[in-house]
Design a protein around this motif. Structure first.
Motif, PDB file in Angstrom:
ATOM      1  N   GLY A  52      47.201  62.538  44.247  1.00 40.42           N
ATOM      2  CA  GLY A  52      47.788  62.511  42.918  1.00 40.42           C
ATOM      3  C   GLY A  52      48.473  61.213  42.531  1.00 40.42           C
ATOM      4  N   TYR A  53      48.134  60.124  43.196  1.00 33.91           N
ATOM      5  CA  TYR A  53      48.739  58.827  42.869  1.00 33.91           C
ATOM      6  C   TYR A  53      47.757  57.971  42.068  1.00 33.91           C
ATOM      7  CZ  TYR A  53      52.627  59.716  46.038  1.00 33.91           C
ATOM      8  OH  TYR A  53      53.747  60.237  46.640  1.00 33.91           O
ATOM      9  N   PRO A  54      48.257  57.216  41.094  1.00 32.90           N
ATOM     10  CA  PRO A  54      47.359  56.309  40.371  1.00 32.90           C
ATOM     11  C   PRO A  54      46.842  55.234  41.319  1.00 32.90           C
ATOM     12  CG  PRO A  54      49.647  55.827  39.842  1.00 32.90           C
ATOM     13  CD  PRO A  54      49.661  57.092  40.655  1.00 32.90           C
ATOM     14  N   ALA A  55      45.565  54.938  41.232  1.00 29.81           N
ATOM     15  CA  ALA A  55      44.949  53.995  42.169  1.00 29.81           C
ATOM     16  C   ALA A  55      44.143  52.945  41.418  1.00 29.81           C
ATOM     17  CB  ALA A  55      44.048  54.751  43.141  1.00 29.81           C
ATOM     18  N   GLU A  56      44.309  51.714  41.835  1.00 28.80           N
ATOM     19  CA  GLU A  56      43.545  50.624  41.234  1.00 28.80           C
ATOM     20  C   GLU A  56      42.934  49.758  42.328  1.00 28.80           C
ATOM     21  OE1 GLU A  56      46.534  50.082  37.363  1.00 28.80           O
ATOM     22  OE2 GLU A  56      46.017  48.350  38.621  1.00 28.80           O
ATOM     23  N   SER A  57      41.774  49.192  42.005  1.00 31.06           N
ATOM     24  CA  SER A  57      41.110  48.247  42.904  1.00 31.06           C
ATOM     25  C   SER A  57      40.880  46.958  42.137  1.00 31.06           C
ATOM     26  CB  SER A  57      39.780  48.836  43.386  1.00 31.06           C
ATOM     27  OG  SER A  57      39.154  47.983  44.316  1.00 31.06           O
ATOM     28  N   HIS A  58      41.279  45.840  42.711  1.00 25.37           N
ATOM     29  CA  HIS A  58      41.153  44.536  42.056  1.00 25.37           C
ATOM     30  C   HIS A  58      40.393  43.567  42.956  1.00 25.37           C
ATOM     31  CE1 HIS A  58      44.340  45.410  38.951  1.00 25.37           C
ATOM     32  NE2 HIS A  58      44.632  46.327  39.868  1.00 25.37           N
ATOM     33  N   THR A  59      39.740  42.606  42.350  1.00 31.12           N
ATOM     34  CA  THR A  59      38.957  41.618  43.105  1.00 31.12           C
ATOM     35  C   THR A  59      39.421  40.208  42.773  1.00 31.12           C
ATOM     36  OG1 THR A  59      37.009  43.055  43.114  1.00 31.12           O
ATOM     37  CG2 THR A  59      36.647  40.733  43.586  1.00 31.12           C
ATOM     38  N   VAL A  60      39.607  39.401  43.802  1.00 31.51           N
ATOM     39  CA  VAL A  60      39.916  37.980  43.615  1.00 31.51           C
ATOM     40  C   VAL A  60      38.944  37.160  44.456  1.00 31.51           C
ATOM     41  CG1 VAL A  60      42.365  38.394  43.150  1.00 31.51           C
ATOM     42  CG2 VAL A  60      41.623  37.955  45.487  1.00 31.51           C
ATOM     43  N   VAL A  61      38.720  35.930  44.038  1.00 33.71           N
ATOM     44  CA  VAL A  61      37.820  35.030  44.756  1.00 33.71           C
ATOM     45  C   VAL A  61      38.613  33.814  45.214  1.00 33.71           C
ATOM     46  CG1 VAL A  61      35.701  33.658  44.661  1.00 33.71           C
ATOM     47  CG2 VAL A  61      35.862  35.798  43.359  1.00 33.71           C
ATOM     48  N   THR A  62      38.581  33.532  46.501  1.00 27.78           N
ATOM     49  CA  THR A  62      39.349  32.410  47.038  1.00 27.78           C
ATOM     50  C   THR A  62      38.695  31.077  46.699  1.00 27.78           C
ATOM     51  OG1 THR A  62      38.179  32.353  49.152  1.00 27.78           O
ATOM     52  CG2 THR A  62      40.036  33.873  48.976  1.00 27.78           C
ATOM     53  N   GLU A  63      39.445  30.035  46.886  1.00 33.18           N
ATOM     54  CA  GLU A  63      38.952  28.687  46.615  1.00 33.18           C
ATOM     55  C   GLU A  63      37.702  28.366  47.426  1.00 33.18           C
ATOM     56  OE1 GLU A  63      40.551  24.139  47.319  1.00 33.18           O
ATOM     57  OE2 GLU A  63      42.026  25.714  46.898  1.00 33.18           O
TER      58      GLU A  63
END
Length: 409
Positions: A52-63
């Motif tokens: 029951g917790y809000p969940a997010e997935s994010h993507t980053v790209v390294t140098e």
């Protein structure tokens, strides 16, 4: 290279333990393991959603092109949704992932506890682990992809993650909790890129793997004993990754380490050999669940780097050998990280029964950091390296102190 009797004993015990698990499974009698834990097959986001917790997935790209996945709990169930919640980044240790801080459930895991206490909780996944196994151009099966250690995680992964969180939340600063290698990564970034010190309110180092001269865990010790020759040999056979998350490990957890299995004591002995087993704080029934999510993979070079620091007794950059060191560093030996540049207030927490990061090494870390504001020994004398994430009473022994520190700083 000549091994001492103790060194040979360590290597032999590890081999025997692994072989014993396989033999015990093949030769042992039938058993009736407990019912399958439904959380075994769930991802980080699915675990959060289930409870029951809000969940997010994010993507980053390294140098340098690595594609990293961040997970987030923007707010908890026990605290109201609101803007400007203080962000906290939790970074796992070697061969682990973001699931480490959720796996024991809402009442016992740090991620849920922080979200319910009013924090915007972010989880890093370092390059090469199960959730961050892609690259813009490199094939994850190639030698080029795996040519990194925790140094690159410190100078590439953490800066882009930090900048992304601050931009996404609109905050000027965040707080950081690093377990083992997660602390190493932070100290690399803060010493090599000191401008990032101003982006953090506070840093909590849980059993920081910085100075590890007295490490007694077999796997990093084997790399220390064998030197760069082991990395070279493994690479020769096309092996660049160690302990990835695989179906075999999950199978071992579900069937060989489950309650009712005649082989479960062997699993416990292997755990004890590698990280020390705290019987009072370890829920043996949770082993199938834990092994379904961990280990999550690491590069051979990451373990090799730790092995080098065991041998040197220092916190320094990767040792390529004298000839290449001259080209890379303009010196025959790799330089040490300049810890005097780390100005962020730091709290250190450690366990007395930690065979990975010995208390004697933690003392050295405390002595070289210029701004240690808290130095806390966990009250349980048997507290181990992995207990910071999985202990039955981690909330009362560790997490309540973390909350006090975050509120103060």
């Amino acid at each position: 290279m000549k091994m001492s009797n103790l060194s040979w004993c360590t290597v032999s015990l590890t081999a025997v333990a692994v072989t014993s698990v396989l033999l015990a499974y093949l030769l042992g009698g039938s058993h009736h393991p407990t019912a399958r834990d439904p959380d075994i097959d769930l991802t980080t986001v699915e675990l959060l959603a289930k409870y029951g917790y809000p969940a997010e997935s994010h993507t980053v790209v390294t140098e340098d092109g690595y594609i990293l996945t961040l997970h987030r709990i923007p707010y908890g169930k026990k605290s109201p949704e609101k803007a400007n919640r203080p962000p906290v980044l939790i970074q796992h240790g070697i061969i682990s992932s973001s699931v480490e801080w959720l796996i024991m459930g809402p009442e016992k895991s740090l991620g849920y506890i922080l979200a319910d206490a009013g924090y915007d909780v972010w989880f890093g996944n370092c390059r090469g682990n199960y959730f961050s196994s892609k690259h813009v151009t490199l094939n994850p099966s190639s030698a080029e992809y795996w040519n990194f250690s925790w140094h690159e995680m410190g100078i590439y992964d953490l800066p882009i993650i930090t900048d992304y969180i601050l931009k996404r939340t609109g905050q000027e600063k965040l707080s950081y909790i690093g377990h083992s290698m997660g602390a190493s990564m932070f100290f690399v970034m803060a010493s090599e890129m000191p401008e990032y010190n101003k982006k953090f309110n506070f840093m909590i180092a849980l059993t920081p793997a910085v100075y590890i001269e007295y490490c007694r865990s077999p796997l990093p010790k084997i790399f220390a004993i064998a030197g760069n020759q082991l990395e070279w040999l493994l690479n020769l056979f096309g092996i660049y990754q160690i302990l990835p998350r695989t179906g075999l490990i999950t199978f071992v957890g579900r069937h060989i380490c489950s309650d009712g299995a005649v082989t479960q004591p062997i699993c416990i002995n292997i755990l004890d050999l590698n990280v020390a087993y705290n019987q009072k704080e370890t829920n043996a029934s949770a082993l199938p669940l834990i092994l379904s999510h961990a280990p999550a993979g690491a590069s051979i070079k990451t373990f090799q780097h730790f092995g080098q620091n065991i041998n040197s007794g220092e916190f320094r950059k990767y040792d390529y050998g004298e000839e290449k060191n001259l080209l890379v560093y303009s010196s025959r030996t790799p330089p040490q990280y300049d810890m005097s540049k780390i100005t962020v207030p730091v709290a250190i927490m450690y366990g007395q029964n930690d065979i990975v990061v010995d208390p004697r090494d933690v003392v050295k870390t405390k002595e070289v950091l210029p701004n240690v504001v808290a130095y806390l020994k966990v009250k349980d004398e048997e507290f181990t390296h992995i207990d910071f994430a999985w202990a039955i009473n981690a909330k009362s022994l560790v997490y309540e102190d973390i909350l006090k520190l975050l509120r103060k700083y």
